[in-house]
Design a protein around this motif. Structure first.
Motif: not given
Length: 479
Positions: A311-336
């Motif tokens: 279950x946890x691995x599925x959640x982890x994959x989902x948020x890794x994929x989500x990040x690839x779509x939103x990183x350019x809008x929010x910035x590296x520093x802010x998301x870290x």
């Protein structure tokens, strides 16, 4: 005449900036290469479903024939990370000599054979040796390089995210298969992607950039035609000329560790690259994942640790994929910053749960939902920043000619820290797992504070602009 020249220049400009959909052959090339990332990811969590079997006294289930000791658990989980240091530092340099394709094929074969050896190991020493050999080639760094060099400028970022995604798919693959098979059959199953890789990758091409560096121009053009088969011959020629223009000069390829101390911005690239990487390791998420099933079983809930791991691995994959779509809008520093700060909260609550459990508190029966909930929030926030962004952050900071050596040095230091944490975790957890979890939580807070004061934002910046930021970087202004 002038108008004609201007028209010709406009036509060339249109050709050089044209973007076409990514071809099927390009996807096959990148995905096949990342089968190594998938197998590496599965290998990283091999200990999670296997340790439960190695603790048993049943010789039909436990291949070593006796319960494994705590020190042996530490060595089995931690020592293979040391082989990563040698692999990251030295082995990938051979890809500059023999080529990305040949190096990856040889690495895939070595990893395949070591995986088979691990499957048939019947003592802890053999398991440690075969796991060390599995990680020794440092192949994942060359996989990322291969994917970058077969891609174009407009899709390189997308394919750059594939490493993290496939590694998480490998985690899920290991968690799903582990509970239902013996140690031998489980190990053979998670090694099987390497067999598929070796068979298919033999017919896939070398990277255009490497071929051009070796003055094999005709082969380079042929590979470009395969990778970008939806382009016209004029567009292929334009892409080829662009590759030649961007070709790094031989002098610039000789980046060494000693070169890092010659320029202030190069040292800053190492330090600012280390900060989020060490926060990532010290958050404990990667350590907890290596021991996820036994970790959750210690929580004493009615749920199986193996099922929770899936279950946890599925959640982890989902948020890794989500990040690839939103990183350019929010910035590296802010998301870290969001990631590190947010991870600290569920880890702190999880520590409270384990503390109440250690003192046999009567309210623990009403808090059975806390372990799973806290772990889901932890890996979700990890997937929003510290998990997928750090590797890209490290590669963006250095000068082009120092990118490889900076990455090698930073990841090697990270591997040493990962080894120490992984080795000490099983030993310290014997005195109370809550102390480990609270320490991980505190590390996230400290890491977030340091990143808030010292990390610059590089969203939307070119490599030249990033170097200007580092040249003008003033530590005193950040405090």
């Amino acid at each position: 005449m002038d108008n004609q020249n201007e028209n010709n220049q406009n036509e060339k400009s249109q050709i050089s900036t044209s973007r076409k959909p990514d071809t099927l052959f390009l996807y096959i090339s990148v995905i096949t290469a990342h089968l190594i990332s998938m197998a590496s990811g599965a290998s990283m969590v091999w200990t999670s479903p296997v340790l439960g079997k190695l603790y048993l006294n049943d010789t039909e289930v436990n291949p070593i024939g006796r319960p494994i000791t705590t020190i042996e658990v530490s060595m089995l989980a931690a020592i293979p990370t040391l082989s990563n240091i040698f692999g990251i530092l030295f082995m990938p340099k051979l890809s500059d000599i023999f080529g990305r394709k040949r190096y990856l094929l040889c690495s895939g074969l070595v990893m395949l054979l070591s995986g088979v050896g691990l499957a048939f190991s019947n003592n802890v020493l053999l398991m440690i040796i075969t796991r060390c050999i599995f990680g020794f080639p440092g192949a994942w760094t060359v996989v990322c390089l291969y994917a970058a060099e077969v891609s174009e400028d407009h899709n390189r970022g997308k394919f750059g995210c594939y490493f993290g995604i496939f590694q998480q798919i490998g985690h899920l693959f290991g968690f799903v298969m582990g509970p239902f098979f013996s140690v031998k059959h489980f190990t053979l199953i998670i090694t099987s992607p390497l067999l598929v890789f070796v068979v298919i990758f033999m017919i896939l091409p070398e990277t255009p950039k490497f071929l051009l560096a070796k003055d094999r121009e005709d082969e380079c053009k042929n590979v470009l035609r395969k990778l970008r088969s939806n382009k016209s011959e004029e567009e292929i020629e334009s892409d080829f000329e662009k590759l030649k223009e961007n070709q790094i000069k031989p002098k610039e390829e000789q980046g060494k560790i000693t070169d890092l101390i010659k320029k202030r911005e190069s040292m800053l690239a190492v330090i600012l690259g280390l900060l989020p990487l060490l926060t990532k390791y010290c958050s404990g998420v990667t350590i907890i994942f290596a021991f996820l099933a036994p970790f959750f079983d210690q929580a004493g809930t009615s749920l199986s640790g193996d099922i929770v791991a899936i279950i946890i691995a599925v959640f982890k994959i989902t948020f890794f994929i989500l990040t690839s779509f939103i990183i350019e809008k929010n910035g590296r520093r802010k998301m870290l910053l969001i990631s590190s700060t947010s991870i600290a909260i569920p880890l702190f609550l999880l520590g409270i749960y384990f503390y109440l459990q250690s003192i046999d508190s009567p309210i623990i029966a009403h808090l059975q939902w806390i372990p799973l909930t806290c772990l889901l929030f932890t890996v979700s926030f990890f997937g929003l920043g510290l998990g997928p962004i750090v590797e890209g952050w490290i590669s963006e900071l250095p000068l082009p000619e120092l990118r490889a050596v900076t990455s090698s040095l930073v990841h090697s230091i990270g591997s040493v820290v990962g080894f120490a944490l992984t080795f000490m975790y099983p030993i310290i957890s014997e005195f109370g797992i809550q102390w480990c979890v609270w320490w991980f939580s505190m590390n996230c807070v400290v890491g977030a504070i340091l990143m808030y004061f010292f990390l610059p934002e590089i969203q939307g910046k070119s490599f030249d602009e990033i170097q200007e930021i580092l040249k003008n970087y003033d530590v005193s202004k950040n405090i």
